[in-house]
Design an enzyme around this catalytic site. Structure first.
Site, PDB file in Angstrom:
ATOM      1  NE  ARG A 164     -89.389 -24.145  34.700  1.00  0.00           N
ATOM      2  CZ  ARG A 164     -88.514 -24.126  34.798  1.00  0.00           C
ATOM      3  NH1 ARG A 164     -87.753 -24.263  35.577  1.00  0.00           N
ATOM      4  NH2 ARG A 164     -88.898 -22.545  34.131  1.00  0.00           N
ATOM      5  CB  SER A 238     -91.950 -22.028  29.643  1.00  0.00           C
ATOM      6  OG  SER A 238     -91.384 -20.918  30.348  1.00  0.00           O
ATOM      7  CD  GLU A 334     -92.827 -26.050  32.574  1.00  0.00           C
ATOM      8  OE1 GLU A 334     -93.850 -25.481  32.601  1.00  0.00           O
ATOM      9  OE2 GLU A 334     -91.559 -25.253  32.316  1.00  0.00           O
TER      10      GLU A 334
HETATM   11  N1  EPU Z   1     -85.980 -16.223  22.648  1.00  0.00           N
HETATM   12  C1  EPU Z   1     -86.350 -15.652  21.499  1.00  0.00           C
HETATM   13  N2  EPU Z   1     -87.803 -15.466  20.990  1.00  0.00           N
HETATM   14  C2  EPU Z   1     -88.389 -15.703  21.786  1.00  0.00           C
HETATM   15  C3  EPU Z   1     -87.556 -16.186  23.180  1.00  0.00           C
HETATM   16  C4  EPU Z   1     -87.122 -16.139  23.798  1.00  0.00           C
HETATM   17  O1  EPU Z   1     -85.059 -15.394  20.856  1.00  0.00           O
HETATM   18  O2  EPU Z   1     -89.467 -15.319  21.199  1.00  0.00           O
HETATM   19  C5  EPU Z   1     -84.462 -15.646  23.536  1.00  0.00           C
HETATM   20  C6  EPU Z   1     -84.427 -14.791  24.430  1.00  0.00           C
HETATM   21  O3  EPU Z   1     -83.596 -13.561  23.649  1.00  0.00           O
HETATM   22  C7  EPU Z   1     -82.630 -15.666  24.984  1.00  0.00           C
HETATM   23  C8  EPU Z   1     -83.457 -17.290  25.401  1.00  0.00           C
HETATM   24  O4  EPU Z   1     -84.340 -17.139  23.920  1.00  0.00           O
HETATM   25  O5  EPU Z   1     -81.909 -15.003  24.455  1.00  0.00           O
HETATM   26  C9  EPU Z   1     -83.957 -16.887  26.643  1.00  0.00           C
HETATM   27  O6  EPU Z   1     -85.180 -17.124  26.544  1.00  0.00           O
HETATM   28  P1  EPU Z   1     -86.204 -15.995  28.158  1.00  0.00           P
HETATM   29  O7  EPU Z   1     -84.974 -15.597  28.996  1.00  0.00           O
HETATM   30  O8  EPU Z   1     -87.101 -15.853  27.945  1.00  0.00           O
HETATM   31  O9  EPU Z   1     -86.173 -17.431  29.212  1.00  0.00           O
HETATM   32  P2  EPU Z   1     -86.715 -18.592  28.760  1.00  0.00           P
HETATM   33  O10 EPU Z   1     -85.569 -20.167  28.535  1.00  0.00           O
HETATM   34  O11 EPU Z   1     -87.853 -18.667  27.115  1.00  0.00           O
HETATM   35  C10 EPU Z   1     -86.953 -19.555  30.903  1.00  0.00           C
HETATM   36  C11 EPU Z   1     -87.942 -20.402  32.057  1.00  0.00           C
HETATM   37  C12 EPU Z   1     -89.259 -19.847  32.113  1.00  0.00           C
HETATM   38  C13 EPU Z   1     -88.592 -18.846  32.647  1.00  0.00           C
HETATM   39  C14 EPU Z   1     -87.287 -17.919  32.041  1.00  0.00           C
HETATM   40  C15 EPU Z   1     -86.804 -17.078  32.929  1.00  0.00           C
HETATM   41  C16 EPU Z   1     -88.716 -22.700  31.068  1.00  0.00           C
HETATM   42  C17 EPU Z   1     -88.927 -23.187  29.873  1.00  0.00           C
HETATM   43  N3  EPU Z   1     -88.223 -21.677  31.243  1.00  0.00           N
HETATM   44  O12 EPU Z   1     -87.504 -19.138  29.912  1.00  0.00           O
HETATM   45  O13 EPU Z   1     -89.891 -19.922  33.063  1.00  0.00           O
HETATM   46  O14 EPU Z   1     -89.764 -17.167  33.288  1.00  0.00           O
HETATM   47  O15 EPU Z   1     -86.506 -18.735  31.903  1.00  0.00           O
HETATM   48  O16 EPU Z   1     -85.745 -17.952  34.144  1.00  0.00           O
HETATM   49  O17 EPU Z   1     -86.991 -23.297  31.307  1.00  0.00           O
HETATM   50  C18 EPU Z   1     -92.282 -21.567  33.057  1.00  0.00           C
HETATM   51  O18 EPU Z   1     -91.586 -22.488  32.855  1.00  0.00           O
HETATM   52  O19 EPU Z   1     -93.592 -21.539  32.607  1.00  0.00           O
HETATM   53  C19 EPU Z   1     -91.384 -19.750  32.953  1.00  0.00           C
HETATM   54  C20 EPU Z   1     -92.078 -19.185  32.313  1.00  0.00           C
END
Ligand code: EPU
Length: 338
Positions: A164, A238, A334
């Site tokens: 990012r 995010s 972010e």
């Molecule tokens: N999780 C929780 N609780 C929550 C949300 C997530 O426990 O409320 C846990 C999930 O269970 C999972 C882990 O966190 O084990 C990761 O969650 P998720 O796959 O939803 O992805 P993320 O890490 O929260 C990142 C990116 C997103 C992108 C997704 C999918 C960042 C800051 N965010 O989110 O990007 O869509 O992976 O690849 O890296 C964005 O940048 O705006 C964005 C949406």
């Protein structure tokens, strides 16, 4: 160039915050940029460039000129049997560009389906999702140097892409406006479906043959099931980055919180999902008036209607403090705060 005075920016930021701009100018060419930055009546005013407004938190209005980027055009520049080089105007909508690629069988961006924002904002923060980052398909870009009005090319190494992050978020912040991005896409795509729920979603969709369209649709389905649509609820995706922490620190946390998650980075560091941390600090679904933390994805802060940017900012500070207190981890925003 169309210029309006004293305009609400509510329709121009996905948090749907109702703040005003002194002027709103619609920019669709280098000549328009020259008029704003070099020659015209706005030379002495403060200026900001606005893409899709999907990664922005306005904590107040902007007294100067907001230049809305509408620089368009998608063109195939070069083609071999293996791949294709495509140039895209930075004001094009990112998802429309992804659909354009999927339609023509050009692979590489399908996992990045439905990310809000413009093509020009994509390299700024090296957008990523479902195991793919922009830098993997990035060839080069052209950017307008604000000081001189010259167009400068940047190749991949020049951009210092990271999680990012790019040089345009770092040392060159406010120096350049990205005007055109060149992508190298594959005509013989390999699919990347190991991340998250893609495989499972494809099965649910009854897909037997992998195609760019199917993978794109699976990503669209996952995003729509987890992330609020800014048309219904204001948000900027995010809000925080996933923090990178020392392995030793993570192991200490794991001893205390059994189901904490991480992604490996290297021998010494791991990336911890901020969504997990925020949820486990009790914030998921939190609501105070018209602002809050989304009930399905704790990494997304939301505006239910009349929320104010300063209150969202204040809430983000409270979340930061609480994560620091409970897990000893510092969260970094972010979104760009104005
Ligand atoms: N999780 C929780 N609780 C929550 C949300 C997530 O426990 O409320 C846990 C999930 O269970 C999972 C882990 O966190 O084990 C990761 O969650 P998720 O796959 O939803 O992805 P993320 O890490 O929260 C990142 C990116 C997103 C992108 C997704 C999918 C960042 C800051 N965010 O989110 O990007 O869509 O992976 O690849 O890296 C964005 O940048 O705006 C964005 C949406």
């Amino acid at each position: 160039m169309i210029v309006q005075q004293n305009v609400s920016l509510k329709a121009y930021n996905t948090f749907r915050l109702d703040v005003n701009a002194g002027y709103l100018a619609v920019v669709d060419s280098l000549e328009d940029l020259d008029e704003i930055y070099q020659t015209g009546r706005f030379r002495a005013q403060k200026k900001m460039i606005l893409g899709g407004g999907s990664n922005l938190l306005f904590t107040r209005g902007f007294t100067g000129v907001v230049a809305k980027n509408e620089i368009r055009g998608i063109q195939v520049q070069n083609e071999t049997e293996e791949d294709v080089l495509v140039s895209v105007g930075s004001g094009e909508n990112w998802h429309q560009f992804v659909l354009w690629c999927v339609e023509r069988g050009y692979g590489g961006v399908e996992n990045l389906s439905l990310i809000p924002g413009t093509v020009g904002a994509a390299p700024m923060q090296n957008i990523g999702a479902y195991g793919v980052e922009l830098k993997e398909v990035f060839h080069s870009l052209e950017a307008y140097e604000i000081k001189s009005g010259k167009t400068v090319s940047f190749f991949k190494e020049d951009c210092k892409f990271d999680y990012r992050f790019s040089i345009f978020k770092g040392e060159l912040r406010d120096d350049f406006i990205i005007t055109k991005v060149f992508f190298k896409l594959s005509k013989k795509p390999t699919f990347n479906i190991t991340y998250g729920a893609i495989q499972e979603t494809l099965e649910k969709m009854g897909v037997t043959e992998l195609t760019l369209k199917n993978v794109s649709q699976a990503v669209i389905n996952i995003r729509q099931s987890k992330l609020p649509d800014p048309i219904d609820i204001g948000n900027a995706g995010s809000f925080f980055k996933n923090p990178i922490v020392e392995k030793l620190h993570f192991e200490a946390l794991e001893a205390q919180f059994e189901d904490i998650k991480c992604y490996p980075i290297d021998d010494e560091k791991v990336k911890v999902p901020a969504g997990w941390l925020i949820e486990n600090a009790g914030w998921k679904g939190y609501r105070d008036g018209d602002i809050g933390v989304h009930h399905k994805q704790a990494l997304v802060l939301v505006n239910y209607g009349m929320g104010r940017g300063k209150d969202i900012f204040k809430l983000s500070n409270e979340i930061k403090k609480s994560i620091q207190g409970k897990f000893g981890i510092e969260l970094e925003r972010e979104v760009n705060v104005v």
